[in-house]
Every structure is written in C-alpha cells, then in structure tokens.
Design a protein around this motif. Structure first.
Motif, PDB file in Angstrom:
ATOM      1  N   ILE A  15       3.988   3.989   1.972  1.00 55.24           N
ATOM      2  CA  ILE A  15       2.641   3.412   2.486  1.00 55.24           C
ATOM      3  C   ILE A  15       1.390   4.323   1.997  1.00 55.24           C
ATOM      4  N   GLN A  16       0.497   3.574   1.251  1.00 53.70           N
ATOM      5  CA  GLN A  16      -0.417   4.272   0.412  1.00 53.70           C
ATOM      6  C   GLN A  16      -1.867   4.179   1.407  1.00 53.70           C
ATOM      7  N   VAL A  17      -2.708   5.063   1.452  1.00 53.75           N
ATOM      8  CA  VAL A  17      -4.035   5.065   2.044  1.00 53.75           C
ATOM      9  C   VAL A  17      -5.048   5.060   1.072  1.00 53.75           C
ATOM     10  N   VAL A  61      -5.465  -4.582   4.442  1.00 49.39           N
ATOM     11  CA  VAL A  61      -4.017  -4.018   4.310  1.00 49.39           C
ATOM     12  C   VAL A  61      -3.380  -4.807   3.196  1.00 49.39           C
ATOM     13  N   ILE A  62      -2.809  -4.328   1.935  1.00 53.33           N
ATOM     14  CA  ILE A  62      -2.055  -5.039   0.985  1.00 53.33           C
ATOM     15  C   ILE A  62      -0.652  -4.855   1.202  1.00 53.33           C
ATOM     16  N   VAL A  63       0.136  -5.674   1.289  1.00 53.34           N
ATOM     17  CA  VAL A  63       1.610  -5.643   1.346  1.00 53.34           C
ATOM     18  C   VAL A  63       2.192  -6.490   0.453  1.00 53.34           C
ATOM     19  N   VAL A  66      -6.454  -0.186   2.862  1.00 51.89           N
ATOM     20  CA  VAL A  66      -7.748   0.177   2.260  1.00 51.89           C
ATOM     21  C   VAL A  66      -8.735   0.349   3.375  1.00 51.89           C
ATOM     22  N   ILE A  67      -9.338   1.783   3.192  1.00 47.09           N
ATOM     23  CA  ILE A  67     -10.456   2.066   4.347  1.00 47.09           C
ATOM     24  C   ILE A  67     -11.887   2.434   3.681  1.00 47.09           C
TER      25      ILE A  67
END
Length: 855
Positions: free
Chosen positions: A800-802, A843-845, A854-855
RNA sequence: GCCCAAGUGGCGGAAUGGUAGACGCAGGGGAUUCAAAAUCCCCCGAUGGUAACAUCGUGAGAGUUCGAAUCUCUCCUUGGGCACCA
C-alpha cells in the motif's frame, strides 16, 4: 558421504558422452533441428576465461535444446589466418603455419576438459587448404557474377619495412616496427561489391527480429542511407579541366549559409594544383602522411589551405566563394568536395574561425535570433526554425521540410538533382600478406587478369618462405609466382595478394553444415541445418563481421551455393555477450622505462594494494579492461579447472553478471561457485541417506517451489538470463537444504535440480542423476515441465502506497474485488495516520500489483 | 570527432512504469570443535532513534506520471566500433 571430486568425475562423464556419441550431429529430416554457434576463436595460443564464457553460453543453449528434443548442431573451428602468426614468425622465427597449428592443438586441449557439447568431427581451421580452396572456388564464382572488381585504393605504406600497415600498426603516424613516417600510397586492390546490396542489407534489418536493437541500429547507421543534393559550382581562375566542382550535401537547405568550398587533398583538382604550387604540394603531402583511419583523421587538428580559386554561388552568380583544400574531407565519400556552412556545422565553424572565413546564419531558433559565433546552431531536423530569406520561400519550417523543398527547387530550376547516397563503401579484400587465402587469379601479359581454373584449386600457399626480409614473402618467392596462363597457356604471374581474414569468417557457418564436401556447400546439408538459430559472440563484431556475413550469404545465393532455401540472412538470432575483464597490474622497467605487465597469478592483493609475489614490490593497479595478451591481465582456465573443475568455471562465468555485460573475474567469485557445487553434492548425498517414509505435510510446499523454479529457470535460459536462472537455483537449493519433506519428494527435487543445472554444470548433473538412480544419461532425459496446478497462488501480498511511498501491505485473496481491496487499504493504521481524518483524493488499485492512495 | 551501449550498497548484480537492493561475495555476530578447517544459524544502503519508525538514496540536473532505477531532454564518466586487430 563422499567429497565431490571434479578431477575424477568430470573425465568420467566426458568419456561417457564421447562413447555414446550424443553430440554428433546427424542430418535427419524427420527431426526438428537447432543450430547453435559461437563465433569461432582466433588461435592466439591460449584459451582465456572470456572464451570459456562464450562457449559455455552456447553450450547451455545447445544442451537445453537437446533436452527439449531438438537435433542440435554445435560445431567448433578456428579462424586461423591473420597477422599475429606472421608477427610471431618475424619476432621469433619459425613458420606461421607451425605456430598456428601448434596453438590450435593447445587450445583444443584446453577446450575439451570444459565438457562442451561440441561435434568435434566437424572441426576445421580456415588455414586448411581444404577450407580455403573452397573459399577460392566461391571467390571465382563471385568474380564471374560481377561481385568482385579491382580499383585503386589508398593504404598505409611503411617506406622502411616496404609493407602495407594495418591501422593498428600505425602509432602516431609512424610504423610500429620501423618508426618511419607512414605514407598514404595508392595500390590496385580487389573489392567485393557490397554496395550493390546497400538497400537490401538496410531494409532487411527490419526482419532480424531476434537481433539486439543496438546492433541493428549500428548496422543501419553504418550503411548510412541519406537523401541529399548533388550539384556543381562554376569555377573562376581554375585550370581548364575544372570548369566545375561537383559537390554532394545532405543539408542543401543551408546553401545560403555557404562560406567556402572544401575539397579533399586527393581530389583531382587538388592534385593538379600541385604542379605549380610548392605550398599546395607540401600541404597535400602532409595530408597524405596521416593514417587512413577515419578516427585518426577526425581527431587530427583541422587544417586547410586556400587554393586561390573561387566559385560562383549557384543561386547568385555575383556571390563568390573561396576553394580550400581541407584535411578532413574524404575522397571516398560523396564527390570528395563539400560546401561548408559554419553556422550549422561545428567542424566547419572551427575551420572558419581558424582561417577567418565568414559565418552566415541560414536559420535561427524561433525564440532566439542571436548569430552564431563559437558554437554552431544544430537543431534536430524535426525542429521548426526560422529561415533567413530562404530561396524556396519557406519562413518557419523544419530542417527536413527545407531539405525536401530545396531538392525540389533544384530539380525544378535545373541546378542540381536529388541523390540517394550510402555511407557503406565496397569491401577491400586485398591484403599484401603471406598468411591468408591466396586470391586465385593470375596476371598474363597477353590476356590480362585471368581466373585460375577450378580444377587447379586450391592455390596453395608455398611452405618455403622466410620473414627476415621486408615486404610480402609471396612477392619475392623464386618460383611460386610463376604459373601458366589458364587461357593462353603462356607464362603468367600469380596474384600475390591474399584475402582479408573477414572473408574466412563470412561463410564458415555454412561450411560447418558439410565440412568435408568437395564443393563449398552441400545442398541437402545447408538446406537442413541453416540458418544458424542462435549465434553468440562479442559486440565488437556488431558491424563488420556480421555485415560481411550477411553480404556473403547474398552472394552465395546469387552464385547458386545456397539455392533451395533462402539463407540471405545467416543468423536468425544473435546474442552479443560481454567480455571478461580483469584489473591490469603494471610496473615500469628500470632499464628502459617501458611498461611491464604482470599476470594476476604473480600478484598478491592486500588492503586494496597489489604486490609482486616474488619480489614484494608494489605494482600499480589499472582499471579493469578486456583480458588481453598484451596487458597480461588474463586468467588461465587450465588453472581454474585444475583447482576447481570445469563445472565451477562454467557456473561462475554465467552467474555473476548479465551475459550481455562485461564480467569482472574475481578469485572469491570462483571460490563461491565451487562451494555451491560441493554443497549441492552434499545435499544429494544426505537425501540418499534419508530414511524411507511416506509423505509429509511439507511435501506440497517443496513441490510448489520446485515447479516455480522449473518455470523460472526455463524462462531464464530461453531469454539468456543465465544469471537470473542461477540466482533462482541458489534460492531453490536453500529451500531444499532446509526442507523437512519426505525422501520421495526430496529425491524428486534434487533430481529436478540436477536437470535444471545440467546445461551449466553437466558433470555434476550426470553424477547426481546416476547417484539417485536416474535412467540413462541426464543429457538424454527430457527437460522438466512445470505443472500449472502447482503454480496457483490463493493469496497475494499487496503493498500500500500513500502518494507513491510504501506505507503498509495487506495479505488478500487473489481475486478479491477492487472495492474490497480499497476498503482494506484505507483501514490500515499507517494509511489512516497519513490521511489524518481527511478523504483521499483518489485510490489507485492495480490488480495483483499495488495500491496507491493519493491525498 | 562521429555511431552504439552502460552507470544501482563495501563489491558483482536483482527489479523494464508498481514494495529499490532478490541471489552471490566481502564483513560482523553466534553455534559446533580441545582447537582449527569445513559446515550450519542470524545481521548487513546511509543518517537519526533502545525500538516502533522517520528522512535520504539507483552518475548529475531538469521534465512526464497517482507512482520513475525503468520513459523524455541536457550534461558527466566508462566501454565497444569507426572499414587492414580478430
């Protein structure tokens, strides 16, 4: 448990392979064939570890293909003509023939212990009269077909040694042995008309799907197709025969930026001016003392001399331009004359600034109209630029558009015509040397040049020659030259030029399909075995050898030596392997200050410094370079084999670096390879001693890992990822050594491991196979195939990336819907912390790969 | 000079648009041993922190992208080729 002894085991299996004849290639139309070939070696005397790497790669492919059911041809021979044999004869007496065959015996003796899957019954050397006689037959057919001609060409002439020098024999403009200033001399030379095939050799590159892109690009650039304009300048104050000077340019669009005309020192006009001008004579002489090498010419300081002649600009008769002779213009390319546009060519600009010639801008960058001063403005041809009063009426246009418009203008107004030019020059094959294939023609005072009759081939080299006098021994041989004219029967003289050794290597791959045939090729054999399915060699051959071979196959097609099947492209797939490099250990001689190079075996390393073993003196460590005899930075494979065995050497050269890249030889790397082989053997022995039992809960895990390994190693071998395949085998070995699975599964695993290792370490593999009770030879066992059902994974780990940075990971079922993955990802502690109560922008899955919040 | 590549820990390298450092070497710690060799186990990019973790990091600089070792441009360094070394 017995210790693994390569010294006992390797010869045993080599004998078993020999006795069973597994590597003998027999034509069998009912079977699929596979022809694997490594570039054959020059018999320099000793095999070095670079050879080992090259042949091991080919061997991996050959053995793998055998295991997958192909009828494999894997031959070996010797590229045996060439200068080093003559140099050795000059330096230490003896005969090039003896030197060469002695080296071949030695290298063959070093090669056999490697356990290569070579069909030695097909071996030949290019200096065997049986081979070069067939080459002479090919030459005669090429001559008859119009693919060979004679013309004058410039060579490097050493006036003291009275010999033609190779470019590498010219050092700073002087002969390497005599030290004499080298002269450019014109000699009548034989040429192959490779230029007849320029277009075809270029366009067929597209079909070479399994060649490295970089090699294809290099060849395309070498052939160098260009569309340009040929036109002439009317001269003023020139000798009568030179009313006009023809020029060829690929940038006719810059004609309004013309500043001067440059001609080669070998241009007929430049030569004619020598009669009345000592200055021009001296200048031209100076140009003719440079070596013929293009690199040398380009690197030399750019010089010129004003001839005093002027020309009229074709678009404006009032505009006069001076004619200069310049040392950087090649007579061989285009017309030997150019117009110079300093504003848009750096070399012309340097020349113009040096001799205070005008710099005229033909176009400007759209956003910057500063005139050129010391840095030429050379945008991409596809970039739009602003033209200065262009005669075609163009204002803002790309260079490419302007070139087309200019050619159209010139053709419409009849002041020039569009011409397609190739950079590729015809292949000069004449060598004024003894140790090469004699060119089978004679010179008759009545009939002129007469080809030898085929029934008189081979025209053999005479054995009674000496190298103690300057010049070519064939020239001064008392009676070899004398012969009978094949046409009129009168007295004639043999041609004393021999062929470039590139000729020898341009068709040897075809000869391997029928090496004892009484004609150059045998239709049934060439038809079955060609093309070479996988060719392997150094990238240093990317252009010349490979291009010449492509030409030769076209010539053989035309002359009927390969008719049934089109072999105009000899190599279906090409792999260019990197070199084996090693640091260079250098000291300086106290006597004469010359460099002395030391063998790695004589040097001891300590704390990053190097010392001689015998004297303890420190030696300089120079950066790693290709192993070469002249630098003594070679590692002798015989020592490696004696110390560790062939399997260790083979495993090491494949393991550390990707095969297309250079590999640095290190003693510790070889040690590691050796340890691994001993470890696999000890695992094999332990498994043998395990108690019989029935299954265990660990069996599935081991079998799944085994099938994944089969998949990865097979893919690795097929894609030349030998280092990756080996890394995978290390990982599987680690798994197996810790496995608690049943004896049955472990035995299955170790036998599969042996099979997967067998292309790289064939002796160890056979030993394990027989130790575990495998049927027959492992080389005859079919390659393992992975079981798809064992590869299925039920759950996956998703990172999981932010904002592109990894913060966490989740373990999810393989086919969990994206919406659930997203929900799980957002509930992660690390993600919640980053979000700090806010809603994510996006949110890219990426299914099966990653989640990015992405925030 | 021109053409073509390559550049990632102390080292060889892995990852070809998706967890940077797989695997191996070197190094450190431990087990075994009377001791050593061999073997086995653990650690191992940098900085800070006991740690959890954070920041930086793929020759340099810019750009494209949710995301770049990977794609684009400019530059630097190294290697190959430049027609007679093979």
């Amino acid at each position: 448990m017995s210790r693994y002894s390569a010294a006992e085991i390797e010869p045993k299996w080599q004998k078993a392979w020999d006795d069973s004849g597994v590597f003998k290639a027999i034509r069998d139309e009912s079977r699929r064939k596979y022809y694997v070939l490594e570039m054959f070696p020059y018999p320099s005397g000793k095999l070095h570890i670079g050879h080992v790497r090259n042949y091991t790669m080919g061997d991996v492919i050959a053995r793998y293909k055998m295991s997958t059911g192909y009828n494999v041809l894997h031959p070996m021979g010797w590229d045996a003509f060439g200068m080093p044999a003559e140099n050795a004869a000059m330096a230490s007496g003896g005969h090039p023939k003896d030197w060469t065959y002695k080296n071949i015996d030695q290298m063959r003796g070093q090669m056999k212990p490697l356990g290569l899957s070579i069909d030695w019954s097909r071996e030949f050397a290019t200096c065997d009269p049986e081979y070069y006689g067939q080459q002479q037959a090919l030459f005669l057919d090429f001559l008859e077909e119009g693919l060979v001609y004679r013309k004058n060409a410039i060579v490097n002439w050493d006036p003291v040694d009275m010999t033609v020098l190779a470019n590498e024999q010219v050092e700073n403009g002087r002969g390497w042995r005599s030290g004499a200033l080298v002269e450019r001399r014109e000699l009548a030379q034989w040429f192959f008309k490779i230029s007849d095939f320029s277009e075809d050799l270029l366009s067929a590159i597209d079909k070479l799907d399994n060649w490295p892109a970089k090699v294809k690009l290099m060849q395309a650039n070498w052939i160098g197709k260009s569309r340009g304009l040929q036109f002439s300048f009317e001269t003023i104050d020139a000798p009568d025969e030179f009313k006009e000077i023809d020029v060829y340019t690929t940038r006719p669009d810059t004609l309004l930026g013309a500043s001067f005309i440059g001609i080669s020192a070998d241009h007929p006009l430049a030569r004619s001016l020598e009669v009345n001008s000592p200055e021009i004579t001296a200048f031209n002489q100076g140009c003719r003392q440079m070596s013929t090498s293009e690199a040398d010419m380009e690197k030399a300081e750019k010089n010129g001399i004003d001839t005093g002649i002027r020309v009229r600009h074709p678009l404006n008769p009032e505009w006069e331009l001076p004619v200069w002779i310049a040392n950087f213009i090649l007579m061989d390319y285009g017309t030997g004359a150019i117009f110079a546009c300093p504003a848009h060519d750096q070399r012309d600009l340097d020349f113009a600034n040096k001799y205070e010639l005008p710099v005229i801008d033909a176009f400007f960058s759209i956003d910057n109209e500063a005139p050129v001063s010391t840095k030429a403005f050379i945008p991409q041809k596809s970039e739009k630029v602003k033209w200065v009063n262009h005669f075609t009426g163009l204002d803002v246009a790309t260079g490419q558009e302007a070139i087309y418009a200019t050619i159209a203008h010139a053709e419409a107004h009849e002041w020039g015509k569009g011409v397609t030019n190739f950079r590729l020059r015809d292949w000069g094959l004449s060598r004024q040397r003894y140790w090469g294939c004699p060119i089978p023609v004679m010179h008759c005072p009545i009939c002129g040049i007469v080809p030898e009759k085929k029934k008189n081939l081979p025209v053999k080299l005479p054995n009674d020659v000496s190298f103690d006098l300057p010049g070519n021994p064939l020239d001064r041989h008392p009676n070899w030259r004398n012969c009978t004219c094949a046409l009129c029967g009168g007295a004639a003289l043999r041609e004393t030029d021999t062929m470039d050794t590139f000729v020898d290597s341009s068709w040897y791959f075809a000869r391997f399909t029928a090496p004892r045939a009484e004609t150059p090729t045998e239709q049934k054999d060439i038809n079955y075995w060609m093309n070479v399915d996988q060719y392997i060699g150094g990238v240093e051959h990317a252009i010349l050898h490979l291009l010449y071979s492509r030409f030769f196959c076209r010539g053989m097609q035309k002359t009927g030596h390969a008719t049934e099947k089109n072999i105009s492209e000899p190599f279906n797939a090409l792999f260019t392997q990197g070199m084996v490099t090693h640091a260079i250990y250098k000291t300086t001689s106290e006597e004469d200050g010359r460099a002395l190079y030391h063998y790695p075996e004589d040097v001891k390393l300590k704390d990053g410094k190097a010392f001689l073993k015998n004297s303890g003196n420190e030696v300089n460590i120079e950066p790693s370079a290709k192993m070469s005899k002249s630098k003594n930075n070679v590692v002798d494979p015989e020592m490696i084999i004696a110390q560790y065995g062939a399997d260790t050497a083979r495993w090491f050269v494949l393991s550390d670096s990707p095969p297309e890249r250079d590999v640095e030889w290190t003693a510790s790397g070889a040690e590691a390879a050796h340890k691994h082989i001993a470890r696999v053997w000890s695992i094999c022995c332990k498994i043998k001693e395990l108690p019989e039992n029935t299954g265990s809960e660990n069996d599935l895990e081991l079998m799944q890992e085994m099938h994944r390994t089969i998949r990865d190693v097979t893919l690795g071998i097929e894609s030349f990822g030998f280092n990756a395949a080996i890394a995978r085998l290390y990982a599987f070995t680690n798994k197996l050594s810790k496995s608690k699975a049943s004896k049955l599964s472990q035995r299955n695993a170790v036998m599969t491991l042996a099979q997967l290792m067998s292309p790289m370490t064939p002796h160890l593999a056979e030993e394990i196979w027989s130790h575990q009770g495998g049927q027959g030879l492992i080389i005859n066992a079919p390659w393992p195939v992975e079981d798809e059902s064992m590869l299925v994974q039920t759950s996956i780990i998703l990172p999981i990336q932010v904002n592109g940075k990894r913060r966490s990971e989740i373990n999810v079922p393989k086919d969990l819907p994206n919406i659930d993955i997203e929900r799980l990802a957002l509930s992660q502690e690390a993600v919640r912390r980053s979000l700090d109560g806010n809603k994510p922008k996006k949110v890219i899955v990426v299914p099966g790969r990653i989640v990015n919040v992405v925030i």
